[in-house]
Design a protein around this motif. Structure first.
Motif, PDB file in Angstrom:
ATOM      1  N   GLY A  60      -3.706   3.756  -4.233  1.00 57.50           N
ATOM      2  CA  GLY A  60      -2.825   3.403  -3.131  1.00 57.50           C
ATOM      3  C   GLY A  60      -2.308   1.985  -3.210  1.00 57.50           C
ATOM      4  O   GLY A  60      -1.522   1.558  -2.367  1.00 57.50           O
ATOM      5  N   ARG A  61      -2.735   1.252  -4.245  1.00 52.25           N
ATOM      6  CA  ARG A  61      -2.305  -0.149  -4.377  1.00 52.25           C
ATOM      7  C   ARG A  61      -1.898  -0.439  -5.823  1.00 52.25           C
ATOM      8  O   ARG A  61      -2.198  -1.493  -6.377  1.00 52.25           O
ATOM      9  CB  ARG A  61      -3.426  -1.080  -3.899  1.00 52.25           C
ATOM     10  CG  ARG A  61      -3.645  -0.958  -2.392  1.00 52.25           C
ATOM     11  CD  ARG A  61      -4.927  -1.598  -1.936  1.00 52.25           C
ATOM     12  NE  ARG A  61      -4.891  -3.055  -1.923  1.00 52.25           N
ATOM     13  CZ  ARG A  61      -4.278  -3.795  -1.020  1.00 52.25           C
ATOM     14  NH1 ARG A  61      -3.580  -3.215  -0.041  1.00 52.25           N
ATOM     15  NH2 ARG A  61      -4.338  -5.109  -1.063  1.00 52.25           N
ATOM     16  N   GLN A  94       0.846  -1.190   0.000  1.00 52.10           N
ATOM     17  CA  GLN A  94       0.000   0.000   0.000  1.00 52.10           C
ATOM     18  C   GLN A  94       0.885   1.244   0.000  1.00 52.10           C
ATOM     19  O   GLN A  94       1.678   1.461   0.907  1.00 52.10           O
ATOM     20  CB  GLN A  94      -0.943   0.001   1.205  1.00 52.10           C
ATOM     21  CG  GLN A  94      -0.260  -0.167   2.556  1.00 52.10           C
ATOM     22  CD  GLN A  94      -1.244  -0.481   3.656  1.00 52.10           C
ATOM     23  OE1 GLN A  94      -2.122  -1.326   3.499  1.00 52.10           O
ATOM     24  NE2 GLN A  94      -1.116   0.197   4.787  1.00 52.10           N
ATOM     25  N   GLY A 101      -4.279  -0.246   5.070  1.00 47.78           N
ATOM     26  CA  GLY A 101      -4.761   1.015   4.520  1.00 47.78           C
ATOM     27  C   GLY A 101      -6.218   0.954   4.095  1.00 47.78           C
ATOM     28  O   GLY A 101      -6.746   1.933   3.567  1.00 47.78           O
ATOM     29  N   LEU A 113       1.043   5.317  -2.250  1.00 50.19           N
ATOM     30  CA  LEU A 113       0.776   6.177  -3.400  1.00 50.19           C
ATOM     31  C   LEU A 113       2.046   6.250  -4.235  1.00 50.19           C
ATOM     32  O   LEU A 113       3.156   6.370  -3.694  1.00 50.19           O
ATOM     33  CB  LEU A 113       0.375   7.572  -2.929  1.00 50.19           C
ATOM     34  CG  LEU A 113      -0.868   7.649  -2.042  1.00 50.19           C
ATOM     35  CD1 LEU A 113      -1.075   9.084  -1.550  1.00 50.19           C
ATOM     36  CD2 LEU A 113      -2.090   7.140  -2.769  1.00 50.19           C
ATOM     37  N   LEU A 115     -10.554   3.255   1.008  1.00 52.33           N
ATOM     38  CA  LEU A 115      -9.293   3.568   1.671  1.00 52.33           C
ATOM     39  C   LEU A 115      -9.540   4.333   2.965  1.00 52.33           C
ATOM     40  O   LEU A 115     -10.463   5.130   3.071  1.00 52.33           O
ATOM     41  CB  LEU A 115      -8.406   4.436   0.772  1.00 52.33           C
ATOM     42  CG  LEU A 115      -7.883   3.838  -0.525  1.00 52.33           C
ATOM     43  CD1 LEU A 115      -6.975   4.843  -1.206  1.00 52.33           C
ATOM     44  CD2 LEU A 115      -7.155   2.548  -0.279  1.00 52.33           C
ATOM     45  N   VAL A 130      -4.522   7.445   4.150  1.00 52.62           N
ATOM     46  CA  VAL A 130      -3.707   6.963   3.027  1.00 52.62           C
ATOM     47  C   VAL A 130      -4.245   7.456   1.691  1.00 52.62           C
ATOM     48  O   VAL A 130      -3.738   7.086   0.642  1.00 52.62           O
ATOM     49  CB  VAL A 130      -3.629   5.423   3.004  1.00 52.62           C
ATOM     50  CG1 VAL A 130      -2.952   4.911   4.238  1.00 52.62           C
ATOM     51  CG2 VAL A 130      -5.001   4.791   2.826  1.00 52.62           C
ATOM     52  N   ARG A 131      -5.236   8.315   1.695  1.00 60.79           N
ATOM     53  CA  ARG A 131      -5.770   8.849   0.437  1.00 60.79           C
ATOM     54  C   ARG A 131      -4.870   9.973  -0.089  1.00 60.79           C
ATOM     55  O   ARG A 131      -4.204  10.659   0.689  1.00 60.79           O
ATOM     56  CB  ARG A 131      -7.180   9.393   0.639  1.00 60.79           C
ATOM     57  CG  ARG A 131      -8.190   8.340   1.032  1.00 60.79           C
ATOM     58  CD  ARG A 131      -9.584   8.956   1.192  1.00 60.79           C
ATOM     59  NE  ARG A 131     -10.483   8.005   1.820  1.00 60.79           N
ATOM     60  CZ  ARG A 131     -11.733   8.278   2.149  1.00 60.79           C
ATOM     61  NH1 ARG A 131     -12.237   9.474   1.887  1.00 60.79           N
ATOM     62  NH2 ARG A 131     -12.493   7.375   2.723  1.00 60.79           N
ATOM     63  N   PRO A 132      -4.877  10.150  -1.414  1.00 58.98           N
ATOM     64  CA  PRO A 132      -4.090  11.255  -1.990  1.00 58.98           C
ATOM     65  C   PRO A 132      -4.588  12.601  -1.456  1.00 58.98           C
ATOM     66  O   PRO A 132      -5.789  12.771  -1.253  1.00 58.98           O
ATOM     67  CB  PRO A 132      -4.353  11.126  -3.494  1.00 58.98           C
ATOM     68  CG  PRO A 132      -4.826   9.723  -3.703  1.00 58.98           C
ATOM     69  CD  PRO A 132      -5.545   9.348  -2.444  1.00 58.98           C
TER      70      PRO A 132
END
Length: 272
Positions: free
Chosen positions: A153-154, A98, A210, A100, A265, A269-271
């Motif tokens: 993220g993956r 996990q 995540g 970005l 998510l 862990v998100r953009p």
């Protein structure tokens, strides 16, 4: 070599889904079953083997790193040397990740993940194929919903699982006339430690998941669905309503599916 059993190889069977499949198969088939259990953790494999033997099943432990081609081929050789044949190959071994993409400095662990998740399955399958053709056996590949729908993220994990899907869908057509079936399984979020042990952006252990895990499927249910699927000769095993819906919505409403994937998510862990 022992008398004829139903011989099943399970990679990644030291814990999680692989270990649970081994236990459930042992309970079902008992003395008619010969299991070949493969993973890197030999001590954990021995514990799973001991559990399976209590049900009367034979069990061979083979310490295996599927990220190394020689290990994969040695696994198949050991199985045939001990039991004489192969009826089912379950490509379950895998690693999560996990991160970005913008956070990753060194893509070396992307390559390593592909070796484990994709190439490990290819190497084991290539080595086992002559024996599976003789037995008119079954090949099982444990993918992920991240192998059907790209998950933010993956990127590395989804790429490895999409690659598995393409390989085994193509192989299915190649081996059909030889009587070999290929089943692809697509678990969603399952209550295992795989995401905690996966890679983070720096290539170390993630140490946490995540993904939101409130509705995680139990390992027992997941293993049972996979076993039921490959024993029936199903082409695909998509385990949840959301997974089945998302698969079709991706074709018609791709933007909505992307939003749904992002919502799975955890916020941290998100953009940004």
């Amino acid at each position: 070599m022992i008398a004829k059993h139903k011989v099943i190889i399970i990679t990644g069977s030291s814990d999680g889904i692989g270990a649970e499949m081994a236990r459930q198969l042992a309970r079902t088939y008992g003395a008619k079953l010969a299991l070949v259990l493969a993973a890197r953790n030999e001590d954990a494999l021995k514990k799973v083997a001991a559990e399976c033997k209590t049900f009367g099943a034979a069990a061979l432990v083979v310490k295996t790193d599927v990220g190394m081609e020689a290990n994969c081929r040695q696994l198949i050789e050991a199985a045939v040397e001990q039991f004489g044949s192969i009826d089912v190959l379950i490509n379950n071994a895998g690693k999560s990740a996990q991160a970005l993409l913008e956070e990753v400095d060194n893509l070396g662990w992307y390559q390593e993940l592909m070796r484990i998740n994709f190439w490990g399955s290819v190497w084991c399958t290539h080595a086992a194929l002559p024996y599976l053709k003789k037995s008119r056996g079954k090949i099982v590949a444990i993918s992920s919903l991240a192998g059907l729908i790209g998950v933010p993220g993956r990127t590395a994990y989804s790429a490895s699982k999409f690659a598995m899907g393409g390989f085994f869908e193509s192989l299915r057509s190649e081996v059909r006339d030889a009587g070999v079936s290929v089943t692809l399984a697509y678990p969603g979020v399952v209550a295992t430690q795989i995401r905690y042990h996966g890679y983070n952006a720096a290539g170390g252990a993630a140490g946490k998941s995540g993904l939101k895990e409130d509705d995680a499927m139990s390992v027992e249910e997941c293993a049972a669905l996979i076993i039921k699927g490959f024993e029936r000769g199903d082409r695909d095993v998509v385990m949840t309503f959301k997974g089945k819906l998302g698969r079709w919505m991706k074709l018609m409403l791709p933007g909505l599916v992307e939003k749904m994937a992002m919502a799975a998510l955890k916020k941290e862990v998100r953009p940004h």
